[in-house]
Design an enzyme around this catalytic site. Structure first.
Site, short mmCIF file in Angstrom:
data_model
loop_
_atom_site.label_atom_id
_atom_site.label_comp_id
_atom_site.label_asym_id
_atom_site.label_seq_id
_atom_site.Cartn_x
_atom_site.Cartn_y
_atom_site.Cartn_z
N ARG A 264 4.72 2.54 62.82
CA ARG A 264 4.80 3.72 63.68
C ARG A 264 3.54 3.83 64.53
O ARG A 264 2.42 3.66 64.05
CB ARG A 264 4.98 5.00 62.85
CG ARG A 264 6.28 4.98 62.03
CD ARG A 264 6.48 6.25 61.25
NE ARG A 264 7.67 6.14 60.39
CZ ARG A 264 8.10 7.07 59.56
NH1 ARG A 264 7.42 8.22 59.46
NH2 ARG A 264 9.18 6.88 58.83
N ARG A 279 -1.78 8.51 56.94
CA ARG A 279 -1.09 8.38 58.23
C ARG A 279 -1.63 7.14 58.94
O ARG A 279 -2.67 7.17 59.59
CB ARG A 279 -1.30 9.64 59.08
CG ARG A 279 -0.42 9.70 60.32
CD ARG A 279 -0.67 11.00 61.10
NE ARG A 279 -0.33 12.16 60.32
CZ ARG A 279 0.89 12.68 60.23
NH1 ARG A 279 1.90 12.12 60.87
NH2 ARG A 279 1.12 13.76 59.50
N GLU A 351 3.14 15.80 52.00
CA GLU A 351 4.48 15.20 52.03
C GLU A 351 4.46 13.76 51.54
O GLU A 351 3.63 12.95 51.96
CB GLU A 351 5.04 15.24 53.45
CG GLU A 351 6.43 14.60 53.57
CD GLU A 351 6.81 14.25 55.00
OE1 GLU A 351 7.66 13.37 55.16
OE2 GLU A 351 6.25 14.85 55.94
N SER A 354 10.91 12.84 52.38
CA SER A 354 11.71 13.75 53.17
C SER A 354 13.16 13.33 53.03
O SER A 354 13.51 12.18 53.33
CB SER A 354 11.28 13.71 54.64
OG SER A 354 11.90 14.73 55.39
N ARG A 394 1.33 6.60 50.24
CA ARG A 394 0.99 7.96 49.80
C ARG A 394 1.09 8.10 48.28
O ARG A 394 0.33 8.85 47.66
CB ARG A 394 1.88 8.98 50.51
CG ARG A 394 1.63 9.02 52.01
CD ARG A 394 2.36 10.16 52.70
NE ARG A 394 2.04 10.16 54.14
CZ ARG A 394 2.17 11.21 54.94
NH1 ARG A 394 2.64 12.34 54.46
NH2 ARG A 394 1.86 11.13 56.22
#
Length: 434
Positions: A264, A279, A351, A354, A394
């Site tokens: 990403r 991130r 987070e 999801s 994560r």
């Protein structure tokens, strides 16, 4: 993509939904284009009907020896063809603009999705586990971006040297921990009925359009010179496995999982979580995807959340579940739950998964349908669901921080010891094995 008929017949509901989602919606332009399209279709049909009638008359005239009269009618048919060509071109142009408009419009939130402006309006559903009280244990916890390099299992400098910022390298037991987490997650999901897949890390534009990464979010993707894109999640590939297909209701629900590297650009995220491995541009993730009927889609969402929770519970990592509000759900989602794991470096939950039900939004774009002869004729669009099971980087950060010891070592969670070859403690120079 929303159904054009639904939008036409529910304009007030669509307008309200887009307002709740903080999404732009030009209802007037839609109505104008929709009316122009329907007028063009009516003109096309009228001209085609007239042409068919005249073509039959030409045959009769020729049979009756009325060549002059037939020639005059032929001239009218040629004129109709020219006129029809122009009308069809206008209709195709309107079709293109309407499709582009609908492709940029997010999904309708489900009625159970809480209305809210942003992440601050996301209600908490439940919590599991209790964060460690490091003060009571007599030491200050370190962040994974400090502890990882100290143990020589994470190297940020070499990641930058090999690529650029927001890349990192794992070494020794760090690399092994990554592999252990991936295998553990996949084994858990397979045991709960998911079929494991191995899929390409590159996807074409049609595939990314099917799951709605394109065209709206092209800026978040890495594109190759050959026109393919590095996938941002295995959801892209798993959802499109059945693109253009019609499944039998007896097959549903289908439950799939896969590990892939994910890529990403993180456009627009400057200043957010820039430290550590939270991130980054490349990360590992185990993804879950389901195909379900409209009647069972939201029940399957609840079950998917439980599947993601199972991983965190087996790892004994404290977490909470929140329901995303209308202003925070993803583009394709009608309803989303986020799982947030406790990270001491933030002194907060972050987070880690999801899970979303996308209703028929992606299925309409990817043309995925199902048939159920006992319930209805023909075929209908099915529901697609996706969820992280989990984001591996994560999860690694959560393990490092929550399982750190006063002496600077990391205790390996019991569930991971078999996957770590019996290693129970990660320490700077040696490992203690069972």
């Amino acid at each position: 993509m929303l159904d054009i008929k639904f939008v036409r017949e529910n304009q007030d509901a669509v307008r309200e939904a887009m307002e709740n989602r903080n999404a732009s919606w030009d209802a007037a332009r839609f109505s104008e284009l929709d009316e122009s399209r329907r007028e063009a279709i009516q003109q096309e049909e009228a001209l085609q009907a007239e042409r068919n009638t005249l073509s039959k008359e030409i045959g009769k005239m020729m049979g009756a020896g009325q060549k002059d009269e037939a020639e005059a009618v032929k001239e009218r048919v040629r004129a109709i063809n020219d006129e029809l060509s122009g009308v069809s071109a206008r209709r195709e142009a309107v079709d293109g603009e309407l499709r582009a408009m609908l492709m940029s419009v997010p999904n309708m939130p489900d009625a159970t999705t809480p209305v809210g402006a942003d992440e601050n309006d996301n209600p908490e559903v439940r919590r599991w586990g209790t964060p460690r009280d490091f003060a009571a244990e007599g030491f200050e916890p370190k962040a994974h971006w400090d502890l990882g390099p100290e143990l020589d299992i994470i190297d940020f400098d070499r990641g930058v040297k090999l690529a650029e910022s927001r890349f990192y390298v794992l070494g020794g037991l760090g690399a092994r921990l990554e592999r252990a987490l991936i295998s553990f997650m996949l084994d858990q999901h397979v045991a709960r009925g998911y079929k494991e897949w191995w899929v390409p890390a590159l996807a074409n534009a049609a595939t990314l359009t099917g799951t709605a990464q394109l065209p709206k979010f092209e800026g978040d993707l890495f594109k190759t010179t050959g026109g393919l894109y590095l996938i941002p999640t295995a959801e892209v590939q798993l959802t499109n496995l059945h693109a253009g297909e019609v499944l039998d209701a007896s097959q549903l629900p289908l439950k799939y999982c896969a590990f892939t590297p994910c890529f990403r650009e993180e456009a627009g995220s400057a200043g957010r979580d820039t430290r550590g491995i939270i991130r980054v541009h490349q990360f590992s993730k185990v993804e879950m995807v389901k195909y379900a009927t409209p009647e069972t889609g939201f029940a399957e969402l609840e079950a998917m959340v439980e599947d993601a929770e199972n991983i965190l519970q087996k790892l004994e990592l404290p977490y909470r579940v929140i329901s995303l509000c209308t202003g925070d759900i993803g583009f394709s989602s009608a309803k989303t739950y986020d799982l947030e794991v406790w990270l001491p470096c933030y002194n907060d939950y972050k987070e880690i998964s999801s899970c979303s039900c996308c209703t028929d939004f992606q299925a309409r774009r990817a043309n995925i349908k199902y048939r159920d002869p006992d319930s209805f004729k023909g075929s209908r669009y099915l529901y697609t669901l996706n969820g992280s099971g989990l984001a591996v980087g994560r999860t690694m950060a959560a393990v490092i921080e929550n399982y750190q010891q006063p002496d600077g070592t990391i205790r390996v969670p019991d569930a991971l010891v078999p996957y770590m070859g019996g290693v129970t403690v990660i320490e700077p120079e040696a490992v203690v094995t069972a």
